[in-house]
Write a protein that holds these residues in place. Sequence first.
Motif, short mmCIF file in Angstrom:
data_model
loop_
_atom_site.label_atom_id
_atom_site.label_comp_id
_atom_site.label_asym_id
_atom_site.label_seq_id
_atom_site.Cartn_x
_atom_site.Cartn_y
_atom_site.Cartn_z
N ILE A 8 0.92 -1.08 -0.05
CA ILE A 8 0.04 0.05 0.07
C ILE A 8 0.79 1.08 -0.05
CG2 ILE A 8 -1.78 1.24 1.33
CD1 ILE A 8 -2.77 -1.35 2.41
N ASP B 122 1.04 4.23 -2.84
CA ASP B 122 0.88 5.32 -2.53
C ASP B 122 1.71 6.47 -2.70
OD1 ASP B 122 -0.67 7.80 -0.96
OD2 ASP B 122 0.85 7.59 0.48
N HIS C 17 1.65 8.47 -5.96
CA HIS C 17 0.71 9.59 -6.22
C HIS C 17 -0.35 9.69 -7.42
CE1 HIS C 17 2.78 11.39 -2.81
NE2 HIS C 17 3.91 11.30 -3.43
N LYS D 260 -3.55 9.89 -8.78
CA LYS D 260 -5.06 10.49 -8.26
C LYS D 260 -6.21 9.31 -8.68
CE LYS D 260 -4.24 15.21 -8.11
NZ LYS D 260 -5.35 16.16 -7.44
N GLY E 60 -7.43 5.39 -5.14
CA GLY E 60 -7.50 4.86 -3.72
C GLY E 60 -8.71 3.94 -3.51
N ALA F 146 -8.58 0.02 -2.69
CA ALA F 146 -9.28 -0.55 -1.25
C ALA F 146 -10.19 -1.73 -1.81
CB ALA F 146 -10.04 0.42 -0.72
#
Length: 54
Positions: free
Chosen positions: A20, A24, A27, A29, A32, A36
């Motif tokens: 994760i 992250d 970056h 956009k 997420g 998930a």
Amino acid sequence: MRFLSCALRATSEPHLLEAIRQLDAQHIKGLGPAAANILYFLHPTWIPAFNTEF
């Protein structure tokens, strides 16, 4: 693809958290919620559903 591979092969929560963190760090956009959902599908006992009411 690297994230999915790492998440699929994770044998413990720290391994999954590292995957994760690596994702992250990119970056990207809007990624997420998709990430998930993938994590919940692969490891429902480690990652709870994030979009449900309790």
